[in-house]
Scaffold this motif. Structure first.
Motif, PDB file in Angstrom:
ATOM      1  N   LEU A  25       0.807  -1.214   0.000  1.00 47.03           N
ATOM      2  CA  LEU A  25       0.000   0.000   0.000  1.00 47.03           C
ATOM      3  C   LEU A  25       0.844   1.270   0.000  1.00 47.03           C
ATOM      4  O   LEU A  25       0.307   2.362  -0.146  1.00 47.03           O
ATOM      5  CB  LEU A  25      -0.922   0.011   1.225  1.00 47.03           C
ATOM      6  N   ASP A  26       2.154   1.156   0.142  1.00 42.51           N
ATOM      7  CA  ASP A  26       3.033   2.325   0.212  1.00 42.51           C
ATOM      8  C   ASP A  26       3.207   2.926  -1.176  1.00 42.51           C
ATOM      9  O   ASP A  26       3.868   2.359  -2.043  1.00 42.51           O
ATOM     10  CB  ASP A  26       4.396   1.928   0.794  1.00 42.51           C
ATOM     11  N   LEU A  27       2.602   4.080  -1.402  1.00 41.08           N
ATOM     12  CA  LEU A  27       2.660   4.727  -2.710  1.00 41.08           C
ATOM     13  C   LEU A  27       3.899   5.588  -2.887  1.00 41.08           C
ATOM     14  O   LEU A  27       4.127   6.127  -3.966  1.00 41.08           O
ATOM     15  CB  LEU A  27       1.398   5.567  -2.931  1.00 41.08           C
ATOM     16  N   THR A  28       4.710   5.747  -1.850  1.00 39.38           N
ATOM     17  CA  THR A  28       5.918   6.564  -1.976  1.00 39.38           C
ATOM     18  C   THR A  28       7.048   5.800  -2.643  1.00 39.38           C
ATOM     19  O   THR A  28       7.986   6.399  -3.154  1.00 39.38           O
ATOM     20  CB  THR A  28       6.397   7.066  -0.608  1.00 39.38           C
ATOM     21  N   VAL A  29       6.974   4.484  -2.681  1.00 41.93           N
ATOM     22  CA  VAL A  29       8.010   3.679  -3.314  1.00 41.93           C
ATOM     23  C   VAL A  29       7.754   3.650  -4.815  1.00 41.93           C
ATOM     24  O   VAL A  29       6.661   3.321  -5.255  1.00 41.93           O
ATOM     25  CB  VAL A  29       8.009   2.240  -2.753  1.00 41.93           C
ATOM     26  N   ARG A  30       8.761   4.035  -5.578  1.00 38.94           N
ATOM     27  CA  ARG A  30       8.621   4.040  -7.028  1.00 38.94           C
ATOM     28  C   ARG A  30       9.664   3.122  -7.629  1.00 38.94           C
ATOM     29  O   ARG A  30      10.794   3.083  -7.173  1.00 38.94           O
ATOM     30  CB  ARG A  30       8.816   5.444  -7.583  1.00 38.94           C
ATOM     31  N   PRO A  31       9.316   2.405  -8.672  1.00 35.66           N
ATOM     32  CA  PRO A  31      10.302   1.525  -9.307  1.00 35.66           C
ATOM     33  C   PRO A  31      11.375   2.340 -10.013  1.00 35.66           C
ATOM     34  O   PRO A  31      11.129   3.458 -10.460  1.00 35.66           O
ATOM     35  CB  PRO A  31       9.470   0.722 -10.312  1.00 35.66           C
ATOM     36  N   VAL A  89       9.471  -0.942 -21.675  1.00 37.55           N
ATOM     37  CA  VAL A  89       9.407  -0.506 -20.274  1.00 37.55           C
ATOM     38  C   VAL A  89       8.024  -0.789 -19.703  1.00 37.55           C
ATOM     39  O   VAL A  89       7.887  -1.280 -18.583  1.00 37.55           O
ATOM     40  CB  VAL A  89       9.763   0.995 -20.146  1.00 37.55           C
ATOM     41  N   SER A  90       6.992  -0.508 -20.488  1.00 33.36           N
ATOM     42  CA  SER A  90       5.618  -0.775 -20.024  1.00 33.36           C
ATOM     43  C   SER A  90       5.403  -2.257 -19.765  1.00 33.36           C
ATOM     44  O   SER A  90       4.784  -2.640 -18.771  1.00 33.36           O
ATOM     45  CB  SER A  90       4.605  -0.287 -21.055  1.00 33.36           C
ATOM     46  N   ALA A  91       5.919  -3.084 -20.652  1.00 29.91           N
ATOM     47  CA  ALA A  91       5.759  -4.529 -20.473  1.00 29.91           C
ATOM     48  C   ALA A  91       6.532  -5.016 -19.263  1.00 29.91           C
ATOM     49  O   ALA A  91       6.047  -5.856 -18.499  1.00 29.91           O
ATOM     50  CB  ALA A  91       6.225  -5.266 -21.729  1.00 29.91           C
ATOM     51  N   ALA A  92       7.724  -4.476 -19.041  1.00 31.81           N
ATOM     52  CA  ALA A  92       8.546  -4.908 -17.919  1.00 31.81           C
ATOM     53  C   ALA A  92       7.969  -4.501 -16.573  1.00 31.81           C
ATOM     54  O   ALA A  92       8.108  -5.205 -15.582  1.00 31.81           O
ATOM     55  CB  ALA A  92       9.966  -4.358 -18.054  1.00 31.81           C
ATOM     56  N   PHE A  93       7.274  -3.356 -16.543  1.00 29.83           N
ATOM     57  CA  PHE A  93       6.751  -2.864 -15.269  1.00 29.83           C
ATOM     58  C   PHE A  93       5.242  -3.067 -15.141  1.00 29.83           C
ATOM     59  O   PHE A  93       4.633  -2.621 -14.181  1.00 29.83           O
ATOM     60  CB  PHE A  93       7.124  -1.383 -15.080  1.00 29.83           C
ATOM     61  N   GLY A  94       4.638  -3.757 -16.088  1.00 32.27           N
ATOM     62  CA  GLY A  94       3.243  -4.171 -15.964  1.00 32.27           C
ATOM     63  C   GLY A  94       2.210  -3.091 -16.075  1.00 32.27           C
ATOM     64  O   GLY A  94       1.090  -3.279 -15.662  1.00 32.27           O
ATOM     65  N   ARG A  95       2.555  -1.957 -16.656  1.00 27.60           N
ATOM     66  CA  ARG A  95       1.559  -0.909 -16.838  1.00 27.60           C
ATOM     67  C   ARG A  95       1.514  -0.499 -18.300  1.00 27.60           C
ATOM     68  O   ARG A  95       2.207   0.419 -18.716  1.00 27.60           O
ATOM     69  CB  ARG A  95       1.902   0.296 -15.966  1.00 27.60           C
TER      70      ARG A  95
END
Length: 98
Positions: A25-31, A89-95
């Motif tokens: 749930l921590d939204l401050t962590v960014r890949p 990048v989108s495929a690797a990060f699932g968005r």
């Protein structure tokens, strides 16, 4: 009778489904995304051939037009490579992008 069972079924579903942990749930962590390839940035920032502010002949006009066509093709290739990089990048990060 059926309406009375609905809240109980919802409560059971929530309990069985569980809740995500705090880290999820921590939204401050960014890949950490990969950097933009340097050659793309340099290619896309190339400027249009300079058009002199004086009278010029047919030979110079043909050269300017040829340079502009080459630049257009190069920028199209850079744009295609940039789109492929973004899809990766989108495929690797699932968005996926819309």
């Amino acid at each position: 009778m059926r309406l009375a069972l609905l809240p109980a079924l919802v409560a059971v579903a929530v309990l069985l489904g569980g809740c995500p942990d705090r880290a999820a749930l921590d939204l401050t962590v960014r890949p950490a995304l990969p950097p933009i390839p340097a050659d793309l940035e340099a290619c896309l920032h190339r400027s249009f051939p300079e058009i002199p502010a004086r009278a010029f002949g047919r030979r110079e006009a043909v050269r300017i037009i040829a340079d502009a066509k080459l630049l257009d093709r190069a920028k199209s290739a850079c744009g295609d490579r940039a789109l492929e990089w973004m899809k990766g990048v989108s495929a690797a990060f699932g968005r996926p992008t819309p």
